[in-house]
Design a protein around this motif. Structure first.
Motif, PDB file in Angstrom:
ATOM      1  N   TYR A   1       0.764  -1.408  -0.014  1.00  0.00           N
ATOM      2  CA  TYR A   1      -0.020  -0.025  -0.027  1.00  0.00           C
ATOM      3  C   TYR A   1       0.818   1.299   0.065  1.00  0.00           C
ATOM      4  O   TYR A   1       2.007   1.226   0.296  1.00  0.00           O
ATOM      5  CB  TYR A   1      -1.155  -0.010   1.177  1.00  0.00           C
ATOM      6  CG  TYR A   1      -1.757  -1.212   1.271  1.00  0.00           C
ATOM      7  CD1 TYR A   1      -2.980  -1.065   0.696  1.00  0.00           C
ATOM      8  CD2 TYR A   1      -1.447  -2.307   1.867  1.00  0.00           C
ATOM      9  CE1 TYR A   1      -4.054  -2.262   0.713  1.00  0.00           C
ATOM     10  CE2 TYR A   1      -2.620  -3.499   1.819  1.00  0.00           C
ATOM     11  CZ  TYR A   1      -3.544  -3.529   1.364  1.00  0.00           C
ATOM     12  OH  TYR A   1      -4.583  -4.435   1.255  1.00  0.00           O
ATOM     13  N   ARG A   2       0.407   2.331  -0.247  1.00  0.00           N
ATOM     14  CA  ARG A   2       0.808   3.607  -0.243  1.00  0.00           C
ATOM     15  C   ARG A   2       0.017   4.668   0.293  1.00  0.00           C
ATOM     16  O   ARG A   2      -1.350   4.595   0.059  1.00  0.00           O
ATOM     17  CB  ARG A   2       1.286   4.177  -1.829  1.00  0.00           C
ATOM     18  CG  ARG A   2       1.993   5.674  -1.671  1.00  0.00           C
ATOM     19  CD  ARG A   2       2.367   5.727  -3.184  1.00  0.00           C
ATOM     20  NE  ARG A   2       1.392   6.107  -3.993  1.00  0.00           N
ATOM     21  CZ  ARG A   2       0.510   7.200  -4.044  1.00  0.00           C
ATOM     22  NH1 ARG A   2       0.745   8.377  -3.201  1.00  0.00           N
ATOM     23  NH2 ARG A   2      -0.576   7.461  -4.824  1.00  0.00           N
ATOM     24  N   ALA A   3       0.344   5.322   1.479  1.00  0.00           N
ATOM     25  CA  ALA A   3      -0.311   6.324   2.196  1.00  0.00           C
ATOM     26  C   ALA A   3      -0.707   7.570   1.343  1.00  0.00           C
ATOM     27  O   ALA A   3       0.056   7.763   0.614  1.00  0.00           O
ATOM     28  CB  ALA A   3       0.380   6.934   3.412  1.00  0.00           C
ATOM     29  N   VAL A   4      -2.148   7.913   1.280  1.00  0.00           N
ATOM     30  CA  VAL A   4      -2.668   9.123   0.626  1.00  0.00           C
ATOM     31  C   VAL A   4      -2.485  10.192   1.567  1.00  0.00           C
ATOM     32  O   VAL A   4      -3.067  10.254   2.440  1.00  0.00           O
ATOM     33  CB  VAL A   4      -4.026   8.838   0.102  1.00  0.00           C
ATOM     34  CG1 VAL A   4      -4.626  10.169  -0.702  1.00  0.00           C
ATOM     35  CG2 VAL A   4      -4.092   7.693  -0.648  1.00  0.00           C
TER      36      VAL A   4
ATOM     37  N   ILE B   1      -6.904   9.857  10.850  1.00  0.00           N
ATOM     38  CA  ILE B   1      -7.271   8.800   9.976  1.00  0.00           C
ATOM     39  C   ILE B   1      -6.355   8.776   8.866  1.00  0.00           C
ATOM     40  O   ILE B   1      -5.849   9.844   8.388  1.00  0.00           O
ATOM     41  CB  ILE B   1      -8.870   9.223   9.484  1.00  0.00           C
ATOM     42  CG1 ILE B   1      -9.190   8.184   8.773  1.00  0.00           C
ATOM     43  CG2 ILE B   1      -8.857  10.647   8.656  1.00  0.00           C
ATOM     44  CD1 ILE B   1     -10.838   8.407   7.966  1.00  0.00           C
ATOM     45  N   GLN B   2      -6.259   7.518   8.332  1.00  0.00           N
ATOM     46  CA  GLN B   2      -5.411   7.617   7.045  1.00  0.00           C
ATOM     47  C   GLN B   2      -6.246   6.563   6.064  1.00  0.00           C
ATOM     48  O   GLN B   2      -6.839   5.679   6.467  1.00  0.00           O
ATOM     49  CB  GLN B   2      -4.003   7.002   7.399  1.00  0.00           C
ATOM     50  CG  GLN B   2      -3.272   7.730   8.465  1.00  0.00           C
ATOM     51  CD  GLN B   2      -1.736   7.118   8.534  1.00  0.00           C
ATOM     52  OE1 GLN B   2      -0.793   7.354   7.686  1.00  0.00           O
ATOM     53  NE2 GLN B   2      -1.719   6.380   9.671  1.00  0.00           N
ATOM     54  N   LYS B   3      -5.750   7.131   4.707  1.00  0.00           N
ATOM     55  CA  LYS B   3      -6.109   6.201   3.620  1.00  0.00           C
ATOM     56  C   LYS B   3      -4.966   5.603   2.772  1.00  0.00           C
ATOM     57  O   LYS B   3      -3.911   6.345   2.802  1.00  0.00           O
ATOM     58  CB  LYS B   3      -7.008   6.700   2.769  1.00  0.00           C
ATOM     59  CG  LYS B   3      -7.578   6.238   1.483  1.00  0.00           C
ATOM     60  CD  LYS B   3      -8.325   7.016   0.349  1.00  0.00           C
ATOM     61  CE  LYS B   3      -8.726   6.138  -0.663  1.00  0.00           C
ATOM     62  NZ  LYS B   3      -9.483   6.844  -1.820  1.00  0.00           N
ATOM     63  N   PHE B   4      -4.895   4.162   2.520  1.00  0.00           N
ATOM     64  CA  PHE B   4      -4.070   3.580   1.803  1.00  0.00           C
ATOM     65  C   PHE B   4      -4.340   3.006   0.670  1.00  0.00           C
ATOM     66  O   PHE B   4      -5.464   2.333   0.458  1.00  0.00           O
ATOM     67  CB  PHE B   4      -3.266   2.615   2.815  1.00  0.00           C
ATOM     68  CG  PHE B   4      -3.007   3.038   4.297  1.00  0.00           C
ATOM     69  CD1 PHE B   4      -1.640   3.612   4.336  1.00  0.00           C
ATOM     70  CD2 PHE B   4      -3.591   2.960   5.183  1.00  0.00           C
ATOM     71  CE1 PHE B   4      -1.293   4.229   5.445  1.00  0.00           C
ATOM     72  CE2 PHE B   4      -3.304   3.675   6.458  1.00  0.00           C
ATOM     73  CZ  PHE B   4      -2.092   3.889   6.571  1.00  0.00           C
ATOM     74  N   VAL B   5      -4.041   3.288  -0.382  1.00  0.00           N
ATOM     75  CA  VAL B   5      -4.285   2.916  -1.835  1.00  0.00           C
ATOM     76  C   VAL B   5      -3.433   1.417  -2.061  1.00  0.00           C
ATOM     77  O   VAL B   5      -2.058   1.608  -1.808  1.00  0.00           O
ATOM     78  CB  VAL B   5      -4.309   3.745  -3.110  1.00  0.00           C
ATOM     79  CG1 VAL B   5      -5.135   4.942  -2.792  1.00  0.00           C
ATOM     80  CG2 VAL B   5      -2.960   4.340  -3.054  1.00  0.00           C
ATOM     81  N   ARG B   6      -3.993   0.562  -2.775  1.00  0.00           N
ATOM     82  CA  ARG B   6      -3.413  -0.586  -2.802  1.00  0.00           C
ATOM     83  C   ARG B   6      -2.283  -0.455  -3.999  1.00  0.00           C
ATOM     84  O   ARG B   6      -2.593  -0.051  -5.227  1.00  0.00           O
ATOM     85  CB  ARG B   6      -4.285  -2.006  -3.095  1.00  0.00           C
ATOM     86  CG  ARG B   6      -3.443  -3.283  -3.243  1.00  0.00           C
ATOM     87  CD  ARG B   6      -4.478  -4.557  -2.950  1.00  0.00           C
ATOM     88  NE  ARG B   6      -3.820  -5.528  -3.298  1.00  0.00           N
ATOM     89  CZ  ARG B   6      -4.377  -6.718  -3.209  1.00  0.00           C
ATOM     90  NH1 ARG B   6      -5.954  -6.779  -2.966  1.00  0.00           N
ATOM     91  NH2 ARG B   6      -3.878  -7.904  -3.331  1.00  0.00           N
TER      92      ARG B   6
END
Length: 338
Positions: free
Chosen positions: A19-22, A330-335
């Motif tokens: 994943y990569r953090a947005v 809060i964090q979003k991670f894209v695959r």
């Protein structure tokens, strides 16, 4: 939002689950703060519902982080968990109100489970789960809700009780299971819950550092133990399990003694349905860095495989200065796809 390809240095996790953090997700209205994110869930359109201990308890965002709306102002005592049903209904667990409420996506009340403001009697002293003298009926500081394939509702009743309660899809109380302790079918703070397509019930038994697995009727099947104080477990559409652990650096009760050796930090772990570890990230000495965690509290996965993690940074140690108030909630991670 267009995401640039990630380099190996940017990626988190291993194998097929990287994943990569947005950065700077989401975009809040000017002057707003989420404070603490206790729950996060996505609907069928991948809109993200964030449940927080802020002036605006339920905030809704597009996948790219664009703000849509908020609701719930003044309606909750202390938010704790959120789940979205297949029909789009929103279930909000309010631990100090001792209730779970079902709302429309716009925030109109549809159903209440439990008696608001009235905890059941378990003999607990304060919030010390070690002092629970007897299992109780719903609820005493409930934590989270999960929905079975047949529409049945399961609620973990964790901070003041030691049970999982089952309700019909219409909200009729059916039965409960669980006792205080660390044996099979016993709980020390059942905190998170999820259900797979076969109806098996997975409970994040936080202070026993395990995931317990049960039949729909509450019969113990097995447990996963490669976890450190798990907060929540969720499945993606392929029934891969995602677990967020708070570990032993945050959210400790006064009586806690960490296991010997360096204290394990907070992680996100990915497991197959047999409990085999597929990927893991977090746990560094910089919990406020992108892709790391201080006190993860909830996790969800959308249809694109993106992962969202909400944290209770302030109450788990931020108010005591263990981390700065600017640490992410809060964090979003894209695959990262090959």
């Amino acid at each position: 939002m267009t995401h640039t390809p990630a380099t190996d240095r940017d990626t988190l996790g291993t194998g097929k689950f990287r994943y990569r953090a947005v950065p700077d997700w989401p975009t809040l209205p000017e002057g707003w703060s989420l404070v603490e994110v206790v729950g996060v869930a996505t609907d069928l359109h991948d809109r993200v519902y964030v449940f927080s201990r802020s002036e605006h308890p339920v905030t809704v965002f597009e996948p790219d982080g664009t703000f849509i709306r908020s609701w719930g102002e003044g309606q909750f005592v202390r938010p704790h968990g959120i789940t979205i049903g297949p029909d789009g209904s929103i279930y909000c667990t309010d631990d100090r109100d001792h209730s779970v409420r079902k709302f429309t996506p716009e925030g109109n009340l549809l159903l209440t489970l439990g008696t608001r403001g009235k905890p059941t009697d378990t003999g607990i002293e304060g919030i010390d789960y070690r002092t629970i003298k007897r299992p109780g009926l719903p609820f005493n500081l409930p934590t989270n809700l999960a929905i079975a394939p047949d529409g049945s509702l399961y609620v973990t009743d964790g901070y003041g009780n030691c049970r999982v309660h089952k309700f019909s899809p219409e909200g009729k109380y059916l039965f409960s299971w669980g006792d205080p302790g660390s044996g099979p079918g016993q709980f020390n703070l059942p905190h998170g819950i999820s259900i797979d397509s076969s109806g098996k019930v997975y409970v994040a038994d936080r202070e026993n550092s395990r995931i317990q697995i049960f039949t729909p009727e509450g019969k113990f099947i097995s447990e996963w133990t490669d976890t450190a104080r798990p907060m929540q477990i969720r499945f993606d559409e392929n029934e891969t399990a995602f677990v967020c652990d708070v570990g032993w650096k945050a959210g400790l009760f006064p009586w806690h003694t960490a296991p010997s050796g360096p204290p394990r930090g907070a992680y996100v772990s990915v497991f197959d349905r047999e409990g085999r570890l597929l990927s893991r990230f977090g746990g560094s000495d910089d919990p406020c860095a992108p892709g790391d965690f201080f006190a993860p509290h909830d996790i969800c996965v959308d249809s694109q495989g993106s992962v969202y993690v909400g944290e209770v940074v302030m109450s788990a140690g931020g108010y005591q200065g263990k981390v700065p108030p600017t640490c992410h909630c809060i964090q979003k991670f894209v695959r990262v796809r090959e």
